[in-house]
Every structure is written in structure tokens, then in C-alpha cells.
Design a protein around this motif. Sequence first.
Motif, short mmCIF file in Angstrom:
data_model
loop_
_atom_site.label_atom_id
_atom_site.label_comp_id
_atom_site.label_asym_id
_atom_site.label_seq_id
_atom_site.Cartn_x
_atom_site.Cartn_y
_atom_site.Cartn_z
N CYS A 161 69.58 40.91 40.56
CA CYS A 161 69.25 40.20 41.79
C CYS A 161 69.35 41.16 42.97
N ASP A 162 68.21 41.74 43.36
CA ASP A 162 68.18 42.61 44.52
C ASP A 162 68.40 41.79 45.79
N ARG A 163 69.00 42.44 46.78
CA ARG A 163 69.26 41.78 48.06
C ARG A 163 68.59 42.58 49.18
N VAL A 164 68.29 41.91 50.27
CA VAL A 164 67.66 42.56 51.42
C VAL A 164 68.29 42.04 52.70
N LEU A 165 68.22 42.87 53.74
CA LEU A 165 68.53 42.44 55.09
C LEU A 165 67.22 42.13 55.79
N CYS A 166 67.16 41.00 56.47
CA CYS A 166 65.91 40.68 57.16
C CYS A 166 66.17 39.81 58.38
N ALA A 167 65.18 39.76 59.24
CA ALA A 167 65.23 38.97 60.47
C ALA A 167 63.80 38.62 60.87
N SER A 168 63.65 37.70 61.79
CA SER A 168 62.32 37.30 62.23
C SER A 168 61.76 38.36 63.18
N PRO A 169 60.45 38.48 63.27
CA PRO A 169 59.84 39.42 64.23
C PRO A 169 60.29 39.16 65.66
N ALA A 170 60.44 37.88 66.03
CA ALA A 170 60.85 37.56 67.41
C ALA A 170 62.26 38.05 67.70
N TYR A 171 63.17 37.90 66.73
CA TYR A 171 64.53 38.40 66.93
C TYR A 171 64.53 39.91 67.12
N LEU A 172 63.79 40.61 66.26
CA LEU A 172 63.76 42.08 66.34
C LEU A 172 63.09 42.56 67.62
N GLU A 173 62.11 41.82 68.08
CA GLU A 173 61.46 42.20 69.35
C GLU A 173 62.43 42.06 70.51
N ARG A 174 63.27 41.05 70.44
CA ARG A 174 64.22 40.80 71.53
C ARG A 174 65.42 41.74 71.50
N TYR A 175 65.96 42.00 70.29
CA TYR A 175 67.21 42.75 70.19
C TYR A 175 67.03 44.15 69.62
N GLY A 176 65.83 44.47 69.17
CA GLY A 176 65.60 45.79 68.59
C GLY A 176 65.85 45.80 67.10
N THR A 177 65.21 46.75 66.42
CA THR A 177 65.36 46.87 64.98
C THR A 177 66.39 47.95 64.65
N PRO A 178 67.48 47.59 63.97
CA PRO A 178 68.49 48.59 63.61
C PRO A 178 67.89 49.69 62.74
N LYS A 179 68.24 50.93 63.05
CA LYS A 179 67.75 52.07 62.27
C LYS A 179 68.78 52.59 61.29
N LEU A 229 69.27 30.78 56.06
CA LEU A 229 67.85 31.12 56.03
C LEU A 229 67.10 30.46 57.18
N ASN A 230 67.40 29.20 57.43
CA ASN A 230 66.73 28.50 58.52
C ASN A 230 67.07 29.11 59.87
N TRP A 231 68.31 29.55 60.04
CA TRP A 231 68.69 30.21 61.30
C TRP A 231 67.91 31.51 61.46
N ALA A 232 67.78 32.26 60.38
CA ALA A 232 67.02 33.51 60.46
C ALA A 232 65.57 33.24 60.84
N LEU A 233 64.97 32.22 60.23
CA LEU A 233 63.59 31.88 60.54
C LEU A 233 63.45 31.37 61.97
N ASP A 234 64.56 30.87 62.52
CA ASP A 234 64.56 30.35 63.89
C ASP A 234 64.98 31.41 64.91
N ASP A 235 64.89 32.69 64.51
CA ASP A 235 65.11 33.82 65.42
C ASP A 235 66.56 33.97 65.87
N ARG A 236 67.52 33.54 65.02
CA ARG A 236 68.92 33.54 65.45
C ARG A 236 69.70 34.78 65.03
N GLY A 237 69.15 35.58 64.08
CA GLY A 237 69.91 36.75 63.70
C GLY A 237 69.41 37.40 62.43
N ILE A 238 70.25 38.31 61.90
CA ILE A 238 69.94 39.07 60.70
C ILE A 238 70.69 38.46 59.52
N VAL A 239 70.00 38.32 58.40
CA VAL A 239 70.61 37.67 57.26
C VAL A 239 70.57 38.61 56.05
#
Length: 306
Positions: A161-179, A229-239
Motif C-alpha cells: 500500500c503506497d502512500r502519498v502526500l497531497c493537497a488541492s491546487p487552491a491550497y497550494l496556490e495560497r500557501y505554496g508547494t513544499p519542496k 480526505l474531504n478537508w483536503a478536497l475543501d482546500d484545508r491542508g495537506i493529507v
Amino acid sequence: MAYLESLRVFCRVVELGSITSGGRDLRLTPAVASKRIKELEKHLGVRLFNRTTRSLTPTEVGQQFYAEALRILEAVDDAETVVAQFSEAPRGTVRMAAPLAAGRRIVAPLIPDFVEKYPDIEVRMRMSDRKIDILADGLDMAFFVGTPHDSSLKLRKIANCDRVLCASPAYLERYGTPKTPEELLQGHNCLLLRYPRSPEYYWTLGVGEGFQKFEVSGKYDTDDSDVLLNWALDDRGIVNKPLFEVAEHLRAGALVEILPNARPMPSIFGCLYPHKKLQDPKVRLLVEFIVQRAQSTFREAVRGSQ
């Protein structure tokens, strides 16, 4: 049979700490469960529980009776298992558990087909993202996503079971994409699966050739993975999510993977059960049925996302 059922009610009340919970676990109303306990006390001529308005605890004799009652019920179950092996139509009840997301998406859709194939078997399924104690909770089997540590249980692996970190485009546009993983600690809102004794107070991410723990934080946490998951889709953070849970949203662009070179430590999607349970035909049939079909369902869920 009535006496055996009363013993089962008594044991579940002791284990779950209340007549309501014990009765509900056995599909009995609180009134019926309470009646069973009172009948048992009357038959034995002793008080099995200390009752207050806030608690229900076994008396000293109740504790001793519980240990003996467990042995009786286990002996009956073992005897029924031996007989069931000679039956052409397995029957009885299988009690199982699964985490919310995997239970809803992968396991639960397969149950009706199993019951249709074996109509004399009842399946009672509980779903929770909290840690399950199979023996204490009176379960025959439990599906999980993670890394099991209980060596007394039999493990049937279904898939990596691979895992990923992800966030919505709107969240990343607002807070930046971690490098880098370190940037997660600098003002980002990490969405966390937490409950008492939860292991997720840090994320273990790939760094170089190994893994490193990062004590992330955020404004939101819950014990329900679908809420995260719903919070992430609602632009609330990184999951931090198993890939099969978010693959559909990654393909649609509703979520974007971040730090693909520092993915979280992968886990296992599998099934745990006590060793002796596999001797029970109905449990063995359900394990094989779900495992075989869940493998293809799991592969389909992640297909096209990598």
C-alpha cells in the motif's frame, strides 16, 4: 441454548463495560441484555456486577465467573467448528472489522456476493479507523492498512500500500508547494488522523535512502480518514493518504501530489485473524473470498495514477 446466550451476553458486557454496548454487539436491546444478566444472577444466586449511575464493573465473583465462562464458550465454539467441517453448507456468524476507507471502498462491496453464495452465513461488519483489538473485541478477523505488530495473530497480506502526500491546487496556490519535508513544518496545515494512542503524531517520509520522522502539525485532526480526505478536497491542508484512497482525485486534478521524491513510508493492506479461526470453515471461506477479490479491486483503484 438460552443459558449459553446469557453467558455470551455476560462476557460481552464485561468486555465492553456496559449492558447497552454488550447488548448492541450481540444485536440485543438494552432491556433484553439486562434481563439476561438478571436471569444469570438469579440462577447463580450471586451478584455479578457492581452497579453505579456511572459505571458497571464485575464483582470479585463476577471476575472469576467471567474467566470460567470464557473457557466454556471457547470450548463450545471449538466443538461447533469441528462439526462444521463435516457440513456441506457452512453456517453461523462471522464478526469482522475494517478501517473506514478500505472498508467502504474495497471490503464492504464484496460482502453481498459472499452472503449470496453462502446464505447460511451472517456477516457482521464494524468499521473504524481506530486500532482494533481482535481478541478483546470478539472478532473473527480484521482488515487493516498499516504495519501490524501483534505476532500472535495470523497475517494474510493482500497488497503493498503506497502512500502519498497531497493537497488541492487552491491550497497550494495560497500557501505554496513544499519542496522539502522540512517545509511542511513551516506554516503548512497538515491534516492528521488522530485518536487516543494513535500513532500519527508524526509522518515518516523518505529521505535519501531511508526514512525520517517529521513531527507535523495542523489545525484539524479527526479519527475518520474520509473526513480528512474531504478537508483536503475543501482546500484545508495537506493529507497523508494511501494511494488507493486518493488515486481517483489525483487523476481528476482535484488533488496534487507533493514531495513525490519523499513519499511516506508504504504500508500493507491485509487481514489479521487468530490462528485457530482459520479452522472454522465459515471464517476460512470469507477470508479467501475477500482476499482474492480485494486484490483485483485494490489494483483497479490505483491503476493509472502512477
